[in-house]
Motif scaffolding. Structure first.
Motif, PDB file in Angstrom:
ATOM      1  N   UNK A  46       0.832  -1.204   0.000  1.00 25.97           N
ATOM      2  CA  UNK A  46       0.000   0.000   0.000  1.00 25.97           C
ATOM      3  C   UNK A  46       0.870   1.259   0.000  1.00 25.97           C
ATOM      4  N   UNK A  47       0.317   2.342  -0.534  1.00 23.98           N
ATOM      5  CA  UNK A  47       0.949   3.663  -0.441  1.00 23.98           C
ATOM      6  C   UNK A  47       0.341   4.390   0.749  1.00 23.98           C
ATOM      7  N   UNK A  48       1.178   5.036   1.549  1.00 25.97           N
ATOM      8  CA  UNK A  48       0.693   5.663   2.785  1.00 25.97           C
ATOM      9  C   UNK A  48       1.198   7.097   2.887  1.00 25.97           C
ATOM     10  N   UNK A  49       0.262   8.010   3.151  1.00 24.19           N
ATOM     11  CA  UNK A  49       0.593   9.379   3.533  1.00 24.19           C
ATOM     12  C   UNK A  49       0.209   9.536   4.995  1.00 24.19           C
ATOM     13  N   UNK A  50       1.114  10.066   5.800  1.00 25.86           N
ATOM     14  CA  UNK A  50       0.860  10.251   7.221  1.00 25.86           C
ATOM     15  C   UNK A  50       0.684  11.740   7.505  1.00 25.86           C
ATOM     16  N   UNK A  51      -0.490  12.111   8.001  1.00 29.85           N
ATOM     17  CA  UNK A  51      -0.734  13.491   8.432  1.00 29.85           C
ATOM     18  C   UNK A  51      -0.612  13.506   9.946  1.00 29.85           C
ATOM     19  N   UNK A  52       0.464  14.084  10.423  1.00 28.59           N
ATOM     20  CA  UNK A  52       0.807  13.959  11.839  1.00 28.59           C
ATOM     21  C   UNK A  52       0.716  15.281  12.578  1.00 28.59           C
ATOM     22  N   UNK A  53      -0.074  15.297  13.627  1.00 25.06           N
ATOM     23  CA  UNK A  53      -0.093  16.415  14.561  1.00 25.06           C
ATOM     24  C   UNK A  53       1.052  16.213  15.555  1.00 25.06           C
ATOM     25  N   UNK A  54       1.118  17.095  16.535  1.00 28.80           N
ATOM     26  CA  UNK A  54       2.056  16.874  17.627  1.00 28.80           C
ATOM     27  C   UNK A  54       3.237  17.809  17.697  1.00 28.80           C
ATOM     28  N   UNK A  55       3.422  18.709  16.709  1.00 28.68           N
ATOM     29  CA  UNK A  55       4.607  19.564  16.723  1.00 28.68           C
ATOM     30  C   UNK A  55       4.624  20.507  17.927  1.00 28.68           C
ATOM     31  N   UNK A  56       3.515  21.195  18.165  1.00 33.50           N
ATOM     32  CA  UNK A  56       3.452  22.119  19.301  1.00 33.50           C
ATOM     33  C   UNK A  56       3.538  21.347  20.612  1.00 33.50           C
ATOM     34  N   UNK A  57       2.790  20.259  20.703  1.00 37.50           N
ATOM     35  CA  UNK A  57       2.797  19.454  21.925  1.00 37.50           C
ATOM     36  C   UNK A  57       4.179  18.882  22.215  1.00 37.50           C
ATOM     37  N   UNK A  58       4.903  18.524  21.157  1.00 40.05           N
ATOM     38  CA  UNK A  58       6.229  17.942  21.343  1.00 40.05           C
ATOM     39  C   UNK A  58       7.285  18.980  21.695  1.00 40.05           C
ATOM     40  N   UNK A  59       7.051  20.231  21.294  1.00 37.57           N
ATOM     41  CA  UNK A  59       8.104  21.223  21.451  1.00 37.57           C
ATOM     42  C   UNK A  59       7.952  22.220  22.569  1.00 37.57           C
ATOM     43  N   UNK A  60       6.762  22.336  23.153  1.00 41.58           N
ATOM     44  CA  UNK A  60       6.575  23.453  24.076  1.00 41.58           C
ATOM     45  C   UNK A  60       7.381  23.317  25.360  1.00 41.58           C
ATOM     46  N   UNK A  61       7.623  22.104  25.833  1.00 36.95           N
ATOM     47  CA  UNK A  61       8.435  21.955  27.048  1.00 36.95           C
ATOM     48  C   UNK A  61       9.896  22.283  26.762  1.00 36.95           C
ATOM     49  N   UNK A  62      10.364  21.931  25.574  1.00 38.34           N
ATOM     50  CA  UNK A  62      11.738  22.267  25.190  1.00 38.34           C
ATOM     51  C   UNK A  62      11.905  23.778  25.061  1.00 38.34           C
ATOM     52  N   UNK A  64      10.589  25.752  27.147  1.00 37.84           N
ATOM     53  CA  UNK A  64      10.618  26.253  28.510  1.00 37.84           C
ATOM     54  C   UNK A  64       9.254  26.519  29.091  1.00 37.84           C
ATOM     55  N   UNK A  65       8.204  26.146  28.368  1.00 37.44           N
ATOM     56  CA  UNK A  65       6.833  26.337  28.861  1.00 37.44           C
ATOM     57  C   UNK A  65       6.416  25.130  29.695  1.00 37.44           C
ATOM     58  N   UNK A  66       5.770  25.378  30.807  1.00 40.27           N
ATOM     59  CA  UNK A  66       5.291  24.297  31.650  1.00 40.27           C
ATOM     60  C   UNK A  66       3.963  23.747  31.150  1.00 40.27           C
ATOM     61  N   UNK A  67       3.192  24.574  30.460  1.00 38.18           N
ATOM     62  CA  UNK A  67       1.914  24.169  29.897  1.00 38.18           C
ATOM     63  C   UNK A  67       1.872  24.546  28.418  1.00 38.18           C
ATOM     64  N   UNK A  68       0.939  23.924  27.701  1.00 35.66           N
ATOM     65  CA  UNK A  68       0.807  24.232  26.282  1.00 35.66           C
ATOM     66  C   UNK A  68       0.571  25.725  26.097  1.00 35.66           C
ATOM     67  N   UNK A  69       1.363  26.374  25.239  1.00 33.49           N
ATOM     68  CA  UNK A  69       1.242  27.820  25.066  1.00 33.49           C
ATOM     69  C   UNK A  69      -0.090  28.216  24.435  1.00 33.49           C
ATOM     70  N   UNK A  70      -0.512  29.446  24.723  1.00 34.41           N
ATOM     71  CA  UNK A  70      -1.774  29.946  24.189  1.00 34.41           C
ATOM     72  C   UNK A  70      -1.571  31.081  23.186  1.00 34.41           C
ATOM     73  N   UNK A  71      -0.418  31.746  23.232  1.00 28.97           N
ATOM     74  CA  UNK A  71      -0.169  32.839  22.292  1.00 28.97           C
ATOM     75  C   UNK A  71       0.362  32.281  20.974  1.00 28.97           C
TER      76      UNK A  71
END
Length: 373
Positions: A46-62, A64-71
């Motif tokens: 099969x041919x597969x395209x992956x549409x992946x979320x997670x960039x903000x969730x994966x990066x916000x702690x790096x 320096x944010x303790x919680x998911x940013x809102x701005x």
């Protein structure tokens, strides 16, 4: 996987909460599970395209944010970190199984512009034909609110449409569509099959409880509508279930299967872009005779059939076409600007200026195709 299953082109969307830990960090275990399922599908041809979320969730702690940013600025900064972390992990996982992954970052404007739309389509087709696994995400680092898809559910449906996918699989932290809120009603039952998106189906769609995800059930239903309008059956299921994507393809997974009650009219890429991806800039009101000629006889729209013009719009823009009662007839690419059209209307009785305003080849009828723009 059984070798007698027809080889297909599949788009898989995975939500943020299905890729990260409860603390917001990337979960290597979750990514590895997903990668293994994609590899299983690839190994089966099969041919597969992956549409992946997670960039903000994966990066916000790096960041320096303790919680998911809102701005917006902090979200974009977090995404610039998280996107690299996601791709590094995906690349290693797929490479270890003999497959190459590529990254494609898209904004809504890439779909609104026909040339950029074609470029995205061509790039994805080349990658798929070469056996690459495209990993698509919205370009959160530069996208402003008015050009955002809103969530990756919508993006995945548009990607499925642009590559002429055989199936869209949307994976999140829920088992599918229920007849009530399963978190509030213990008697809520899973709806295993939906053949039409009715007002009743839309009414039971709720929002997500996840603190890391943004797309709730409502956005998933909207994505399903786009996919079905493009003729693509869709599955909604829980990413945590074993072999969920593999089983969804064979119809054996627990979840909700959305299928098309009646076959859609097949559109070429030009008309597909007009119907599902463009952004109409104005309106033309036409008379009943012009409507019948356009819809039934597939004749070009000429100046004599135009009752009124609502703009502004430029030459080459996609515009909405309405009848005198305000009912939407369809969309089309106009050959003149609204300013020029208003000038021409004053000379409509002169045969030499009764020119074509919209070619039948650049018109998509709302009554025959579910237009979602």
């Amino acid at each position: 996987m059984s070798s007698d299953i027809e080889q297909k082109r599949i788009v898989i969307k995975i939500g943020s909460s299905s890729l990260t830990s409860r603390h917001g960090e990337i979960s290597h275990r979750k990514l590895e599970k997903l990668a293994c399922e994609v590899v299983t599908l690839k190994d089966a041809g099969h041919e597969v395209v992956l549409v992946s979320s997670g960039a903000v969730a994966a990066g916000y702690r790096k960041l320096g944010c303790l919680e998911r940013p809102t701005t917006l600025t902090e979200k974009q900064a977090a995404a610039s970190i998280g996107q690299g972390l996601l791709m590094e992990t995906y690349s290693k996982l797929f490479m270890s199984n003999g497959y190459v992954a590529s990254q494609i970052l898209i904004t809504r404007s890439d779909f609104l512009d026909e040339i950029r739309y074609k470029n995205v389509r061509n790039t994805l087709n080349v990658l798929l034909k070469r056996g690459i696994i495209p990993i698509v995400n919205e370009n959160d680092t530069v996208t402003i609110d008015r050009l955002k898809f809103g969530d990756n559910d919508t993006l995945s449906a548009k990607v499925a449409s642009i590559v002429d996918a055989d199936q869209l699989i949307i994976l999140s932290d829920i088992d599918g569509l229920f007849d009530g809120h399963p978190g509030l009603n213990k008697n809520a039952k899973l709806i295993p099959q939906v053949n039409q998106i009715t007002p009743e189906i839309e009414a039971v769609a709720g929002d997500s409880d996840s603190s890391v995800g943004t797309g709730g059930m409502r956005s998933k239903i909207e994505a399903v509508k786009i996919a079905l309008a493009s003729g693509i059956p869709t599955f909604l299921g829980n990413a945590s279930k074993d072999q969920i994507a593999v089983n969804a393809l064979s119809g054996k997974a627990r979840g909700t299967y959305f299928t098309i009650e009646k076959p859609q009219i097949q559109l070429n890429q030009k008309k597909k872009w007009i119907a599902f991806h463009s952004h109409p800039e104005g309106e033309i009101i036409i008379d009943q005779n012009a409507k019948e000629r356009m819809v039934d006889d597939h004749v070009d729209l000429t100046l004599s059939g135009i009752h009124d013009v609502k703009g502004p719009f430029n030459k080459g823009s996609v515009i909405r076409i309405l009848d005198k009662s305000g009912r939407k007839i369809g969309c089309g690419v106009v050959k003149v600007s609204s300013k020029e059209l208003q000038t021409l209307k004053k000379k409509v009785d002169t045969p030499s200026v009764n020119k074509t305003i919209i070619d039948s080849t650049d018109f998509v009828c709302h009554e025959k195709v579910l237009i979602t723009v």
